[in-house]
Design an enzyme around this catalytic site. Structure first.
Site, PDB file in Angstrom:
ATOM      1  N   GLY A   1       0.829  -1.879   0.045  1.00 23.24           N
ATOM      2  CA  GLY A   1       0.249   0.310   0.186  1.00 23.24           C
ATOM      3  C   GLY A   1       0.830   1.285  -0.375  1.00 23.24           C
ATOM      4  O   GLY A   1       0.555   2.871   0.132  1.00 23.24           O
TER       5      GLY A   1
ATOM      6  N   TYR B   1       4.234   2.283  -5.412  1.00 24.32           N
ATOM      7  CA  TYR B   1       3.077   4.282  -6.284  1.00 24.32           C
ATOM      8  C   TYR B   1       2.163   3.552  -7.159  1.00 24.32           C
ATOM      9  O   TYR B   1       0.997   4.571  -6.862  1.00 24.32           O
ATOM     10  CB  TYR B   1       4.136   3.759  -7.873  1.00 24.32           C
ATOM     11  CG  TYR B   1       4.296   4.483  -8.948  1.00 24.32           C
ATOM     12  CD1 TYR B   1       4.774   5.822  -8.415  1.00 24.32           C
ATOM     13  CD2 TYR B   1       3.659   5.020 -10.273  1.00 24.32           C
ATOM     14  CE1 TYR B   1       3.873   7.260  -9.084  1.00 24.32           C
ATOM     15  CE2 TYR B   1       3.267   5.513 -10.958  1.00 24.32           C
ATOM     16  CZ  TYR B   1       3.209   6.217 -10.848  1.00 24.32           C
ATOM     17  OH  TYR B   1       3.107   7.586 -11.877  1.00 24.32           O
TER      18      TYR B   1
ATOM     19  N   GLY C   1      -0.240   1.582  -5.304  1.00 21.38           N
ATOM     20  CA  GLY C   1      -0.527   0.763  -3.909  1.00 21.38           C
ATOM     21  C   GLY C   1      -1.236   1.882  -3.163  1.00 21.38           C
ATOM     22  O   GLY C   1      -2.543   1.745  -2.633  1.00 21.38           O
TER      23      GLY C   1
ATOM     24  N   ARG D   1       4.889  -3.934   7.488  1.00 21.63           N
ATOM     25  CA  ARG D   1       5.078  -5.302   7.429  1.00 21.63           C
ATOM     26  C   ARG D   1       6.526  -4.531   8.360  1.00 21.63           C
ATOM     27  O   ARG D   1       6.767  -3.778   7.957  1.00 21.63           O
ATOM     28  CB  ARG D   1       5.639  -4.835   5.822  1.00 21.63           C
ATOM     29  CG  ARG D   1       4.862  -6.513   4.805  1.00 21.63           C
ATOM     30  CD  ARG D   1       5.210  -5.921   3.256  1.00 21.63           C
ATOM     31  NE  ARG D   1       5.849  -6.117   3.166  1.00 21.63           N
ATOM     32  CZ  ARG D   1       6.977  -6.379   1.706  1.00 21.63           C
ATOM     33  NH1 ARG D   1       6.367  -6.243   1.287  1.00 21.63           N
ATOM     34  NH2 ARG D   1       8.302  -7.389   1.756  1.00 21.63           N
TER      35      ARG D   1
ATOM     36  N   LYS E   1       4.760 -13.457 -13.550  1.00 21.12           N
ATOM     37  CA  LYS E   1       3.942 -13.096 -12.957  1.00 21.12           C
ATOM     38  C   LYS E   1       2.752 -14.145 -13.799  1.00 21.12           C
ATOM     39  O   LYS E   1       1.520 -14.123 -13.264  1.00 21.12           O
ATOM     40  CB  LYS E   1       3.406 -11.613 -13.954  1.00 21.12           C
ATOM     41  CG  LYS E   1       4.161 -10.695 -13.541  1.00 21.12           C
ATOM     42  CD  LYS E   1       3.179  -9.700 -14.615  1.00 21.12           C
ATOM     43  CE  LYS E   1       3.840  -8.449 -13.511  1.00 21.12           C
ATOM     44  NZ  LYS E   1       2.649  -6.804 -14.243  1.00 21.12           N
TER      45      LYS E   1
END
Length: 312
Positions: free
Chosen positions: A11, A14, A16, A35, A138
Site C-alpha cells: 500500500g 506507487y 498501492g 510489514r 506473473k
C-alpha cells in the site's frame, strides 16, 4: 449490498497508495498490510499513518511469518497486491506466492487482484530477455492462483502516465523534451496511456463486480488509445512549440541495448514490445476479458491533453 472489506498489500508503493485512496473513496472498509520489514523507513511509516487518519486500518504482517499473512487475509473479503514488478525498483513478483498460500489457507477471500497492472503477461510469451522475466513470473503467480481455485481479477493497466506521458515516452526522463524527441519506428503503433488514479478507480470498481470474476480487466478507454506520434502532437499543440523528430528504426533500437546493464535491457525490451510491436492493442479482448470504460462509463477518466497541461 455491503461493501467488501479490502486488504492492500504494497500500500505504500506507487500504485498501492492510489489503490488505498480509491478503496476508501468508494466506501470500502480498507486494511493496509504494515510489514515489519519497513524498519526505519520513516516515509513509509508516515504514509501508513496518513492512511490511518483517512480511515484505513493497519494490519501487522510479514512475508517471513506465514501465519501473520493468514491472519491478515482472514479479516477481509478482497486482497489486492501491488508489490513492485519493475527491475529498477524491487522486483518482488514471486513473493506473492506466499500470499497465494495464505489466501488458500484462509479460505475466505472472494477476490484476489495480484500485482499485474501492466501488459497482459499471457500475451507476452515471445518477449525479449531479460525483460520477459517479469511476464514469466506473473504467469507463475497466475498458475498458483488458478491451481488453488482462488477467485481472481487480473488488471491490465498498460502505460502509467507518470512514466510514459510527461516524457512523451522518452527513456531516462519524466518531463517533456525541450527541442528533440525520439520517435520509435514510425510513431504510429497504438499505445494505451492511463492516469494512475484512474487505474486505481477502475480496479476498485471491479472487485465486487460479477462481470470481472475470473477475468482480465483491460483498461483501454478509447480517447487514451494514442500513438506516440499523436502524444507528441498533443504536446506541440499545448506548448505551441514544434519538436525535432528523430526516428529510430527497430533494428537500431535493439542494437542500442547491447552492452547495457540488466535493468536497462529489461526496460528497453518492454519499450520495444510497446512501441514497435504495439503489444498493448494488437489483439481483441476475448471472452476471458472485459474493457473497463465499457463496464464503468460513469468514470470520468483523465485524457492525456489534460494530463500534459501540468507541464506547461
Amino acid at each position: 449490498m455491503a461493501k467488501s472489506k479490502v486488504l492492500v498489500v504494497g500500500g505504500t508503493g506507487y500504485i498501492g497508495r492510489r489503490i488505498v485512496k480509491a478503496s476508501l473513496d468508494q466506501g470500502h472498509p480498507t486494511y493496509v498490510l504494515q510489514r515489519a520489514e519497513i524498519g526505519l523507513d520513516i516515509e513509509k511509516l508516515h504514509l501508513l499513518l496518513s492512511f490511518k487518519k483517512q480511515g484505513a486500518r493497519l494490519v501487522q504482517g510479514s512475508f517471513s511469518d506465514q501465519q501473520s499473512l493468514v491472519d491478515a487475509v482472514k479479516k477481509v473479503d478482497v486482497v489486492i497486491c501491488t508489490m513492485s514488478g519493475v527491475h529498477f525498483k524491487s522486483h518482488s513478483i514471486l513473493m506473492q506466492l506466499k500470499l497465494v498460500d495464505a489466501i488458500k489457507e484462509a479460505g475466505n477471500v472472494k477476490r484476489f487482484l495480484p500485482s499485474e497492472f501492466g501488459m497482459d503477461p499471457s500475451k507476452m510469451e515471445h518477449a525479449l530477455a531479460p525483460g520477459r522475466e517479469t511476464f514469466d513470473q506473473k504467469m507463475i503467480v497466475r498458475k498458483a492462483i488458478e491451481d488453488a481455485n482462488i477467485p481472481f481479477t487480473y488488471v491490465s493497466a498498460n502505460c502509467f502516465a507518470g512514466y510514459f506521458v510527461g516524457s512523451l515516452s522518452q527513456l531516462e526522463t519524466l518531463i517533456p523534451p525541450k527541442d528533440k524527441v525520439r520517435i520509435y519506428g514510425d510513431g504510429n503503433a497504438k499505445v494505451v496511456y492511463m492516469d494512475e488514479d484512474d487505474i486505481a478507480t477502475y480496479a476498485i470498481k471491479a472487485i465486487d463486480d460479477p462481470r470481472t470474476l475470473n477475468r482480465t480487466l483491460y483498461l483501454r478507454p478509447p480517447e487514451n488509445v494514442l500513438s506516440q506520434g499523436q502524444l507528441v502532437e498533443i504536446w506541440e499543440r499545448l506548448s505551441g512549440k514544434k519538436l525535432e523528430k528523430i526516428y529510430i528504426p527497430g533494428e537500431d533500437f535493439l542494437a542500442s541495448m547491447k552492452g547495457m546493464d540488466y535493468v536497462a535491457q529489461a526496460g528497453m525490451g518492454h519499450f520495444y514490445h510497446i512501441f514497435y510491436e504495439g503489444c498493448l492493442t494488437n489483439f481483441e479482448i476475448g471472452e476471458d476479458g472485459e474493457e473497463a470504460s465499457n463496464l464503468y462509463p460513469e468514470v470520468k477518466y483523465t485524457r492525456m491533453d489534460e494530463y500534459l497541461k501540468i507541464f506547461l
